[in-house]
Design an enzyme around this catalytic site. Structure first.
Site, PDB file in Angstrom:
ATOM      1  N   GLY A 173     -15.591  -1.698  -8.019  1.00 44.45           N
ATOM      2  CA  GLY A 173     -15.192  -2.057  -6.668  1.00 44.45           C
ATOM      3  C   GLY A 173     -14.643  -0.867  -5.907  1.00 44.45           C
ATOM      4  N   MET A 205     -11.591   2.783  -6.354  1.00 46.08           N
ATOM      5  CA  MET A 205     -10.795   3.597  -7.269  1.00 46.08           C
ATOM      6  C   MET A 205      -9.622   4.230  -6.535  1.00 46.08           C
ATOM      7  SD  MET A 205     -10.317   4.818 -10.247  1.00 46.08           S
ATOM      8  CE  MET A 205      -8.919   5.896 -10.596  1.00 46.08           C
ATOM      9  N   GLU A 206      -8.460   4.140  -7.180  1.00 46.76           N
ATOM     10  CA  GLU A 206      -7.193   4.488  -6.537  1.00 46.76           C
ATOM     11  C   GLU A 206      -6.818   5.963  -6.624  1.00 46.76           C
ATOM     12  OE1 GLU A 206      -7.450   2.601  -9.425  1.00 46.76           O
ATOM     13  OE2 GLU A 206      -5.850   3.120 -10.829  1.00 46.76           O
ATOM     14  N   ASN A 207      -7.761   6.893  -6.704  1.00 46.31           N
ATOM     15  CA  ASN A 207      -7.436   8.318  -6.771  1.00 46.31           C
ATOM     16  C   ASN A 207      -6.322   8.666  -5.791  1.00 46.31           C
ATOM     17  OD1 ASN A 207     -10.027   8.660  -8.262  1.00 46.31           O
ATOM     18  ND2 ASN A 207     -10.843   8.145  -6.251  1.00 46.31           N
ATOM     19  N   HIS A 262      -5.032  -3.616  -3.091  1.00 45.14           N
ATOM     20  CA  HIS A 262      -4.923  -3.334  -4.531  1.00 45.14           C
ATOM     21  C   HIS A 262      -4.900  -1.824  -4.786  1.00 45.14           C
ATOM     22  CE1 HIS A 262      -5.812  -4.067  -8.870  1.00 45.14           C
ATOM     23  NE2 HIS A 262      -6.422  -2.896  -8.754  1.00 45.14           N
ATOM     24  N   GLU A 263      -5.878  -1.125  -4.232  1.00 42.33           N
ATOM     25  CA  GLU A 263      -5.950   0.317  -4.504  1.00 42.33           C
ATOM     26  C   GLU A 263      -4.750   1.030  -3.888  1.00 42.33           C
ATOM     27  OE1 GLU A 263      -8.028   0.875  -6.705  1.00 42.33           O
ATOM     28  OE2 GLU A 263      -9.323  -0.875  -6.440  1.00 42.33           O
ATOM     29  N   HIS A 322      -1.680   0.696  -6.052  1.00 40.41           N
ATOM     30  CA  HIS A 322      -1.700   1.558  -7.240  1.00 40.41           C
ATOM     31  C   HIS A 322      -0.933   2.857  -7.008  1.00 40.41           C
ATOM     32  CE1 HIS A 322      -3.973  -0.217 -10.434  1.00 40.41           C
ATOM     33  NE2 HIS A 322      -5.106  -0.342  -9.775  1.00 40.41           N
ATOM     34  N   GLU A 382      -3.006  -2.413 -14.236  1.00 41.69           N
ATOM     35  CA  GLU A 382      -3.927  -3.361 -13.605  1.00 41.69           C
ATOM     36  C   GLU A 382      -3.325  -4.767 -13.475  1.00 41.69           C
ATOM     37  OE1 GLU A 382      -6.194  -2.440 -11.894  1.00 41.69           O
ATOM     38  OE2 GLU A 382      -6.581  -0.422 -12.664  1.00 41.69           O
TER      39      GLU A 382
HETATM   40 ZN   LIG Z   1      -6.815  -1.485 -10.211  1.00 44.28          ZN
END
Ligand SMILES: [Zn+2]
Length: 850
Positions: free
Chosen positions: A255, A257-259, A291-292, A295, A314
């Site tokens: 989906g 990515m939280e970089n 969500h991201e 994080h 998570e």
């Molecule tokens: Zn996540």
């Protein structure tokens, strides 16, 4: 050297022997020959447990050009997984230059190309495909990155440190593990905005997309700003860089990515306009953007010590995004939606060969553990913890968590300890939620005598692979009592079931109450036993808890379906009558009423039958569901027309919860109406729809009743140029194909020129959708199984992660009849025996066969 897949165990974890104190990376981008130069400073790790017997750096698929230690050339020993080299006793500077080919990277792990744009995906172990590095989450360091390329937009983590023609430099001041590294380069257009944090710092926000897509970023930007505000208000978390960038990518395995400071998103979770996205898409975009973003604290500032602790970031972050969505929309509706997802995905996982604890104890390929158990059950565990300690203690515990562990890589033990230290509560038994797999079953018995009401709760958890015996868990069971006239006589209270069996007593009641048990779905358990039809209808009419009201309707449907399937009964009219009362209640949220009108999924019914000892027959289940829908359509006829007319929103489309709820109810009515009106209403709705929600709903209603050929062509004509919209077109046909035609439908779709197996969204739109048509996938010919297995084997060499993920469709094989078991088993065996199979798909097939 041997390349046999190895099993990695939690118990074997030891700290890395060196600390990384500084990372400098220079990328000279080229599709076939990107050069990556690294300068990394190492110091001996003073931790007495640290392992300094061997200096090992991960690295896979890298061509080493040169390596130096403190400026002196060295010749490391290189294996398929990394390198070892002799190093000085004290600190030293490691420098290397490697070459990689992003254009050839079809696995979409590490640095790759998506239609001319460079992007990266490093979680979990992708960074080792970029350069040699201790690629483990407990090694945290500051990164300086220089990108050299002629492309106009060059991005990495942190803050922009400088740029000029053909280059840009980025510095991320926050130490991070390599899995949070990101790089993007391309011809991108930015939508810009700003956010002022509560301490008054201004953050530059940007969403970067392909030229032409910038008209579809407004909702994602709005969601981001609301998420940033919410995290300040609810968790006291403020953003910590000068800029925050989101990039949309067409080819992406997951989906988003939280970089750190540079979130990379699957384009379908960023881009939305009323004409191209459904209400469900909007809701998903809002929740994934949040969500991201969340994080940034739960995952990035505080990360996981090792990948076994994945649920630490998570589970908590899913819980936070669920809270956020509940606050933005309807908390009751959100809770029901989350429970539906949990039961469909996680309960299913728990019931089969892939069952594993929220914190697994071993893995071969970590990519196979990005599961519903780690994510969704992980979130339920956080929710139970909050229920048990209460709102205030939850917040105090989280405050302590952020204060104590900021900048660290931590474990579930660290997480639970902050709750123990805050509340004084012993959580050693609660910790079993992290170590025991399987869905607990809870049974309830009632006893009434002289004004005293006793509720006896019993728990047991069936065995799962590797865990034959289970110990009792701490289960918060929210209960309320209703009087005979439907009034609530005892408001919700939380009973703590911690033993195998416990009795809870309620005194001083005037008459025998009706209990409403597991309100709000207070624990991820299965309530066993069957209430009477009258009891379910009573709760559907009177329960003050919206979740349990919905649940009563669902229990009624299950009850009727089971009677149809096991006793050949005709659908009980009591179901339609009870439902009608609920639907007519204008005080209820339309979204809640829409959910009540939906039947359980066919897979739900299959599991339900299996759990009560009846072998499920996918064809019979499909026919029963269809028959019950036909009966509802007949019995509720006039009411459906009336509600649909009342719910059709006037005025322009707005993607808010209120409008979405009305559309959901109107379209749920339309789906039933289409069964009795020859498709008239749906054809008109399709032709006149001004938004994608109504368009897709009308098309689905037509396809579900064997119509819609002309509408499918019209849809294709209108949207052939749009990849994301066409994914819907592919999926709808697979979902609604007649069972006997499902495999042929898939074959027809994959022979089209616009079926691109390298694009994970398109592959999922077809093969991820096939199990969503259970009677089609499980057709007795085995054609569905064969087709899926063929294509997983074809995809595996290109993209093992996506192939492994979609192979989970085979995990229910043991629950089926002997004929289907044999067919599925044979396909799994065929996958397993494929030469050169990836570690990803190989592990999945082996676990499902075990
Ligand atoms: Zn996540």
């Amino acid at each position: 050297m041997s390349d046999a897949p190895q099993t990695i165990h939690l118990a074997d974890w030891r700290p890395f022997g060196w600390l990384v104190t500084d990372v400098r990376l220079t990328f000279t981008l080229s599709p076939d020959a990107t050069r990556v130069r690294s300068a990394i400073r190492f110091e001996p790790n003073p931790d007495p447990q640290a392992d300094r017997t061997r200096f090992f750096l991960h690295g896979e698929g890298l061509r080493l050009i040169s390596a130096r230690i403190d400026g002196v050339a060295v010749a490391p020993a290189i294996t398929a997984h990394g390198l070892t080299v002799a190093v000085p006793d004290g600190g030293f500077l490691w420098e290397s230059e490697v070459e990689i080919a992003p254009a050839e990277n079809t696995a979409l792990e590490g640095l790759y190309m998506s239609r001319g744009m460079y992007c990266s995906q490093c979680e979990a172990e992708g960074f080792r495909h970029i350069t040699f590095y201790p690629d483990r989450p407990d090694v945290m360091a500051q990164f300086h990155v220089r990108i050299e390329s002629d492309l106009p937009v060059l991005l990495s983590n942190g803050n922009l440190a400088g740029q000029g023609p053909g280059w840009a430099e980025w510095h991320d001041p926050w130490p991070k593990p390599a899995y949070l590294f990101a790089l993007v380069a391309g011809d991108l257009v930015a939508t810009r905005d700003t956010f002022t944090t509560r301490s008054g710092r201004e953050v530059a926000l940007a969403i970067l997309v392909r030229p032409g897509d910038e008209t579809r970023t407004a909702y994602a930007m709005d969601s981001l700003k609301r998420a940033m505000r919410w995290d300040e208000e609810e968790y006291g978390r403020e953003y910590d860089l000068d800029m925050f960038n989101i990039v949309a990518v067409d080819d992406f395995n997951m989906g988003a990515m939280e970089n750190k400071g540079l979130n990379i998103f699957n384009a379908r979770l960023v881009l939305a306009s009323p004409e191209t996205a459904t209400d469900a898409d909007y809701e998903r975009i809002e929740s994934v953007i949040a969500h991201e973003y969340f994080h940034n604290w739960t995952g990035n500032r505080i990360t996981c010590r090792d990948w076994f602790q994945l649920c630490l970031k998570e589970g908590l972050t899913v819980f936070r995004d669920q809270q956020f969505s509940g606050d933005m929309r309807s908390a009751a509706v959100k809770r029901i939606e989350d429970a539906i997802v949990l039961r469909n995905r996680q309960f299913r996982e728990d019931a089969g060969p892939l069952a594993h604890p929220v914190r697994p104890e071993s893995f071969v390929e970590i990519n196979n553990f990005y599961t519903a158990t780690v994510y969704e059950k992980g979130a339920e565990v956080v929710g139970m913890l909050k229920t048990l300690v209460g709102e205030d203690s939850y917040r105090a515990s989280l405050d302590l968590y952020f204060k104590r562990h900021d900048g660290q890589a931590v474990t579930i033990e660290d997480w639970l300890r902050v709750f123990e230290d805050t509340t004084g509560r012993d959580l050693s038994q609660f910790a079993r939620w992290y170590s025991q797999a399987g869905t607990p079953r809870v049974t309830v018995t009632e006893d009434w005598e002289n004004g005293t009401f006793n509720l006896t709760l019993r728990q047991h958890t069936p065995p799962t692979p590797g865990q034959p015996k289970k110990a009792p868990q701490v289960i918060p069971v929210a209960v309320g009592l209703l009087g005979p006239n439907g009034d609530e006589v005892v408001p919700t209270q939380v009973l703590e079931l911690a033993e195998d069996e416990q009795t809870f007593t309620f005194e001083g009641l005037a008459s025998r109450p009706v209990p409403s048990v597991l309100r709000g779905f207070s624990a991820p358990v299965i309530l066993e036993g069957d209430a009477s039809l009258e009891r379910m209808a009573f709760l559907l009419a009177h329960d003050t808890d919206p979740f349990n009201r919905w649940q009563a309707g669902r229990d009624l449907a299950r009850h009727v379906l089971r009677a149809m399937l096991t006793r050949d009964a005709t659908p009980d009219p009591a179901y339609g009558q009870a439902l009608a009362g609920f639907l007519r209640d204008d005080r209820l949220d339309p979204a809640l009423r829409a959910l009540a009108l939906a039947l359980p999924g066919e897979e739900d019914t299959a599991r339900d039958l299996y759990n009560t000892g009846v072998p499920p027959d996918p064809d019979a289940i499909h026919r029963a569901h269809e028959a019950l829908r036909d009966v509802l359509a007949q019995d509720l006829g006039a009411l459906l027309l009336q509600i649909r007319a009342a719910m059709t929103p006037a005025g322009p489309y707005a993607p808010d919860a209120a409008g979405a709820g009305r559309r959901a109810l109107a379209n749920a009515c339309l789906a039933l109406i289409t069964r009795v009106d020859g498709g008239k209403a749906a054809s008109v709705a399709f032709a006149s729809a001004s938004n994608m929600t109504d368009k897709v709903a009308a098309l689905a209603a037509l396809l579900a009743t064997g119509r819609g050929e002309a509408e499918l062509s019209a849809f294709e004509r209108d949207w052939a140029h749009d990849r994301l919209v066409m994914d819907k077109w592919f999926t709808l046909q697979v979902h609604h194909a007649a069972p006997v035609a499902a495999a042929a439908t898939v074959e027809r779709l994959v022979s089209r020129a616009d079926f691109d197996m390298r694009n994970p969204n398109r592959f999922r739109a077809v093969f991820g959708a096939l199990p969503g048509n259970p009677a089609g996938f499980h057709h007795a010919s085995g054609a569905g199984y064969r087709l899926l297995a063929d294509w997983l084997i074809r995809l595996d060499p290109l993209n093992p992660q996506t192939a492994a993920r979609l192979s989970q469709a085979f995990d229910g094989w043991r629950r089926l009849d002997a004929g289907r078991q044999g067919l599925m088993r044979a396909e799994l065996a065929r996958i397993s025996a494929t030469p050169g199979l990836s570690r990803d798909l190989g592990e999945m097939a082996a676990r499902m066969l075990a």
